[in-house]
Design a protein around this motif. Structure first.
Motif, PDB file in Angstrom:
ATOM      1  N   ASP A 194      -4.708  14.519 -17.385  1.00 33.90           N
ATOM      2  CA  ASP A 194      -4.893  13.102 -17.704  1.00 33.90           C
ATOM      3  C   ASP A 194      -4.132  12.766 -18.983  1.00 33.90           C
ATOM      4  O   ASP A 194      -3.983  13.609 -19.883  1.00 33.90           O
ATOM      5  N   THR A 195      -3.627  11.538 -19.070  1.00 33.86           N
ATOM      6  CA  THR A 195      -2.915  11.085 -20.265  1.00 33.86           C
ATOM      7  C   THR A 195      -3.576   9.829 -20.816  1.00 33.86           C
ATOM      8  O   THR A 195      -4.178   9.044 -20.069  1.00 33.86           O
ATOM      9  N   TRP A 196      -3.443   9.656 -22.123  1.00 34.27           N
ATOM     10  CA  TRP A 196      -4.032   8.492 -22.801  1.00 34.27           C
ATOM     11  C   TRP A 196      -2.928   7.707 -23.504  1.00 34.27           C
ATOM     12  O   TRP A 196      -2.081   8.281 -24.177  1.00 34.27           O
ATOM     13  N   THR A 197      -2.922   6.405 -23.300  1.00 37.80           N
ATOM     14  CA  THR A 197      -1.986   5.511 -23.987  1.00 37.80           C
ATOM     15  C   THR A 197      -2.770   4.337 -24.559  1.00 37.80           C
ATOM     16  O   THR A 197      -3.946   4.138 -24.222  1.00 37.80           O
ATOM     17  N   LEU A 229      -7.034   1.493 -25.681  1.00 37.03           N
ATOM     18  CA  LEU A 229      -6.941   2.890 -25.267  1.00 37.03           C
ATOM     19  C   LEU A 229      -7.230   3.003 -23.771  1.00 37.03           C
ATOM     20  O   LEU A 229      -8.292   2.596 -23.299  1.00 37.03           O
ATOM     21  N   THR A 230      -6.269   3.542 -23.011  1.00 37.52           N
ATOM     22  CA  THR A 230      -6.358   3.576 -21.552  1.00 37.52           C
ATOM     23  C   THR A 230      -6.044   4.976 -21.039  1.00 37.52           C
ATOM     24  O   THR A 230      -5.095   5.614 -21.483  1.00 37.52           O
ATOM     25  N   LYS A 231      -6.865   5.444 -20.078  1.00 38.14           N
ATOM     26  CA  LYS A 231      -6.634   6.758 -19.472  1.00 38.14           C
ATOM     27  C   LYS A 231      -5.938   6.618 -18.132  1.00 38.14           C
ATOM     28  O   LYS A 231      -6.306   5.778 -17.306  1.00 38.14           O
ATOM     29  N   THR A 232      -4.909   7.450 -17.920  1.00 35.19           N
ATOM     30  CA  THR A 232      -4.234   7.533 -16.633  1.00 35.19           C
ATOM     31  C   THR A 232      -4.544   8.897 -16.024  1.00 35.19           C
ATOM     32  O   THR A 232      -4.295   9.933 -16.638  1.00 35.19           O
TER      33      THR A 232
END
Length: 362
Positions: A210-213, A219-222
């Motif tokens: 998982d990545t966070w931007t 703050l959003t998790k992909t």
């Protein structure tokens, strides 16, 4: 009483050790390497005394990945380094093995590895992620830091010239598949293989991290992208044919990525060779297309083997590589190795690379 108790404890401990096995194996290599226009990327911490200005370097090095433009921050700097450097690698495999009364074999492996840092400096050794295996007859299941179906595919890598194996028939492939990591944690996936007679079938699966931007300060998790691949291998007489297909789940707003590979390999006396064809469909149109290559090895006698490899692709930005190498067997698991070749990406300039040194297996 205490003496009897201590003796019993020692016996139990000895029996436990005898029921299992720990093996050590690996190799060391060292030598000299020449890389035309050699460069390296560094992560640097900087102090920006003129906040808001564009960062530059006095040497003209390329700056990317600036994380902040406040008074201090981090950036990735790509800069030229010495073209002729010392290269080295130490690899130690540590395998823990146990086998049940029914013949089921359990294995666990970690690897300790130290490499040079591509600028003439020595790197530190560190342990990688663990791989766990269950083996019974022709069935093998790996979990953790796995090598996937492509990484295990017969003749995928072919003959790679040079002490550092820096030329490969697969150079035109741009798809990212699950590969065993010698210095990192790995993908934490599952690999399955079943072999019966001349046929073998393989498959692997892993979930991307998982990545966070923080677009717009939110703050959003992909979620990680699922990836799987399958393979089939058949050996007839002195020739082995293998095919594999892999797919990675589409990123948000994107499309799925795929790779198909076909390999052929054979041996004829002192000569052996491989053929490689692949089709990859990745997110960049400039990298989509057909990859192709071949490699060969010839035993000249007198403990000397010549190697050759060529790889290229039809996409605009595919990497082309070709080169030759030689191996002189010193006996006892030691050898002298070297190679020379060219490499270029897309329409860029070709860059010469060569190396020479010693390798010893243990």
């Amino acid at each position: 009483m205490k003496k009897v108790l201590f003796a019993s404890t020692a016996l139990i401990a000895t029996a436990s050790v005898a029921a299992a096995e720990v093996k050590f194996s690996g190799y060391g290599r060292f030598g000299i390497s020449y890389q035309e226009d050699n460069s390296k990327s560094y992560e640097v911490t900087f102090t920006n005394q003129n906040t808001g200005q564009t960062l530059t370097t006095a040497s003209g090095a390329t700056i990317t990945g600036v994380t902040t433009t406040t008074t201090t921050g981090k950036a990735t700097v790509s800069d030229t380094v010495e073209e002729t450097i010392l290269v080295s690698r130490f690899r130690l495999n540590i395998d823990g093995i146990a086998e049940t009364d029914g013949g089921v074999r359990f294995e666990a492996r970690v690897r300790l590895q130290a490499d040079d840092t591509n600028d003439g400096e020595a790197g530190e050794a560190g342990l990688n992620g663990a791989r766990f295996s269950v083996i019974y007859g022709g069935l093998r299941v790996d979990a953790g830091n796995i090598a996937g179906a492509f990484d295990n595919l017969a003749n995928y890598y072919g003959n790679e010239p040079g002490l550092e194996n820096f030329i490969g028939q697969y150079s035109g492939v741009d798809y990212s598949f699950a590969g065993y990591s010698s210095t990192g944690a790995g993908v934490n996936g599952v690999f399955f293989q079943y072999a019966v007679g001349d046929f073998a079938f393989g498959a692997s699966y892993d979930q991307g991290a998982d990545t966070w931007t923080a677009p717009g300060g939110v703050l959003t998790k992909t979620d990680g992208r699922d990836r799987w691949d399958i393979s089939a291998t058949y050996t007839f007489s002195n020739i082995t044919a293998a095919i594999a297909y892999g797919q990675t789940e589409a990123a948000p707003g994107g499309e799925k990525e795929t790779l198909t590979v076909l390999t052929l390999g054979g041996e004829w006396g002192d000569f052996s060779g491989t053929l490689f064809v692949a089709d990859d469909d990745v997110s960049s149109d400039a990298l989509n297309g057909t990859a192709y290559g071949l490699s060969a090895a010839y035993n000249l006698g007198a403990a000397t083997t010549l190697t050759f490899a060529y790889g290229d692709g039809s996409a605009d930005d595919d990497t082309q590589q070709y080169g030759i190498g030689a191996i002189y067997d010193l006996g006892g698991g030691a050898s002298l190795r070297g190679g020379i070749g060219q490499s270029k990406a897309g329409d860029g300039d070709s860059k010469l690379r060569a190396d020479f040194g010693a390798q010893f297996n243990f």
